[in-house]
Design a protein around this motif. Structure first.
Motif, PDB file in Angstrom:
ATOM      1  N   GLU A  80       6.365  12.794  36.393  1.00  0.00           N
ATOM      2  CA  GLU A  80       7.828  12.307  36.010  1.00  0.00           C
ATOM      3  C   GLU A  80       8.848  11.784  36.807  1.00  0.00           C
ATOM      4  O   GLU A  80       9.167  11.265  36.980  1.00  0.00           O
ATOM      5  CB  GLU A  80       7.678  12.853  34.301  1.00  0.00           C
ATOM      6  N   LYS A  81       9.729  13.240  37.139  1.00  0.00           N
ATOM      7  CA  LYS A  81      10.490  13.472  37.811  1.00  0.00           C
ATOM      8  C   LYS A  81      10.693  12.602  38.866  1.00  0.00           C
ATOM      9  O   LYS A  81      11.663  11.841  39.561  1.00  0.00           O
ATOM     10  CB  LYS A  81      10.791  15.173  38.046  1.00  0.00           C
ATOM     11  N   ILE A  83       9.396   9.713  38.949  1.00  0.00           N
ATOM     12  CA  ILE A  83       8.996   8.186  39.595  1.00  0.00           C
ATOM     13  C   ILE A  83      10.707   8.254  38.489  1.00  0.00           C
ATOM     14  O   ILE A  83      11.953   7.084  39.729  1.00  0.00           O
ATOM     15  CB  ILE A  83       8.180   8.489  38.097  1.00  0.00           C
ATOM     16  N   ARG A  84      11.048   8.841  38.054  1.00  0.00           N
ATOM     17  CA  ARG A  84      12.345   8.381  37.842  1.00  0.00           C
ATOM     18  C   ARG A  84      14.117   8.676  38.562  1.00  0.00           C
ATOM     19  O   ARG A  84      14.256   7.630  38.509  1.00  0.00           O
ATOM     20  CB  ARG A  84      12.556   9.489  36.221  1.00  0.00           C
ATOM     21  N   GLU A  85      13.349   9.265  39.486  1.00  0.00           N
ATOM     22  CA  GLU A  85      13.810   9.804  40.975  1.00  0.00           C
ATOM     23  C   GLU A  85      14.303   8.554  42.245  1.00  0.00           C
ATOM     24  O   GLU A  85      14.799   8.588  42.447  1.00  0.00           O
ATOM     25  CB  GLU A  85      14.679  10.906  41.266  1.00  0.00           C
ATOM     26  N   ASN A  91      11.346   3.840  34.101  1.00  0.00           N
ATOM     27  CA  ASN A  91      11.688   4.845  33.037  1.00  0.00           C
ATOM     28  C   ASN A  91       9.940   5.065  32.577  1.00  0.00           C
ATOM     29  O   ASN A  91       9.847   4.583  31.436  1.00  0.00           O
ATOM     30  CB  ASN A  91      12.337   4.496  32.004  1.00  0.00           C
ATOM     31  N   PRO A  92      10.001   6.562  32.956  1.00  0.00           N
ATOM     32  CA  PRO A  92       8.467   7.111  32.935  1.00  0.00           C
ATOM     33  C   PRO A  92       8.748   7.297  30.776  1.00  0.00           C
ATOM     34  O   PRO A  92       9.742   7.895  30.555  1.00  0.00           O
ATOM     35  CB  PRO A  92       7.955   8.296  33.948  1.00  0.00           C
ATOM     36  N   GLN A  93       7.653   7.407  30.350  1.00  0.00           N
ATOM     37  CA  GLN A  93       7.543   7.753  29.397  1.00  0.00           C
ATOM     38  C   GLN A  93       5.882   9.177  28.981  1.00  0.00           C
ATOM     39  O   GLN A  93       5.038   7.997  29.424  1.00  0.00           O
ATOM     40  CB  GLN A  93       6.560   6.599  27.847  1.00  0.00           C
ATOM     41  N   THR A  94       6.102   9.454  29.031  1.00  0.00           N
ATOM     42  CA  THR A  94       4.843  10.954  28.951  1.00  0.00           C
ATOM     43  C   THR A  94       3.959  11.202  27.951  1.00  0.00           C
ATOM     44  O   THR A  94       4.558  11.680  26.715  1.00  0.00           O
ATOM     45  CB  THR A  94       5.991  12.377  29.656  1.00  0.00           C
ATOM     46  N   LEU A 101       4.544   3.450  32.363  1.00  0.00           N
ATOM     47  CA  LEU A 101       5.540   2.794  32.956  1.00  0.00           C
ATOM     48  C   LEU A 101       5.996   1.636  32.734  1.00  0.00           C
ATOM     49  O   LEU A 101       4.942   0.240  33.200  1.00  0.00           O
ATOM     50  CB  LEU A 101       5.886   3.039  34.668  1.00  0.00           C
TER      51      LEU A 101
END
Length: 185
Positions: A80-81, A83-85, A91-94, A101
């Motif tokens: 997740e980190k 993908i976000r960076e 903006n990932p939603q877990t 995404l």
């Protein structure tokens, strides 16, 4: 490479440049979900940078949604980190081991930037093809010094140029198709 002239090897190397172009273009975001857009992202998992494809299954359940099914629960946060960076603007939603995404609509300016990037990739592919052509012609010059007839050398040089021209046309068609896809609203 001196010794023999192999037109098939030259064509194979030129097709390698086309394949690399297609891979690069596949990773460009067009507003539609494509698993390939996550290919450039590496995750710091197990102490080493690891591609997402080695940590999860990426699928496209809807045209504008990517689903990343992470296999190991302990690396979900790291995926997740990463993908976000990344510079993809996602903006990932877990939800448990699944990361969703949403692919947002692209504005006109972003589309034009993507077209520029696609054209840059195409130019890199053209340069690679020209390098292969140069290598082939250099081999012919060496062979001509070693006894290859001028007529035979000229015939082979003509074949190399035809292969180059065909490959450049293929590159242009590939990037034109991608441009149309990017600019489509």
């Amino acid at each position: 490479m001196a010794g023999t002239f192999d037109l098939d090897d030259i064509k194979r190397r030129m097709q390698g440049a086309v394949a690399a172009l297609r891979h690069d273009l596949g990773s460009l975001r067009t507003g539609r979900a494509s698993p390939g857009i996550l290919d450039p992202i590496t995750v710091d998992a197990y102490g080493t940078p690891t591609p997402i494809s080695q940590l999860a299954t990426v699928s496209v359940p809807e045209p504008r949604l990517l689903s990343v099914q992470v296999w190991d629960r302990s690396v979900v946060g790291a995926v997740e980190k990463a993908i976000r960076e990344s510079d993809l603007g996602l903006n990932p939603q877990t939800e448990g081991q699944v990361i969703r995404l949403r692919i947002p609509e692209m504005n006109e300016q972003r589309r034009k930037e993507m077209v520029k990037v696609a054209n840059k990739y195409a130019e890199e592919a053209r340069v690679a093809v020209r390098h292969v052509r140069r290598d082939g012609l250099d081999t012919l010059k060496k062979l001509e010094k070693d006894g290859l007839s001028e007529d035979e050398s000229a015939r082979h040089a003509d074949q190399v140029q035809k292969a180059t021209d065909q490959t450049i046309v293929e590159i242009d068609q590939t990037v034109a198709t991608k441009e149309k896809e990017i600019l489509q609203v």
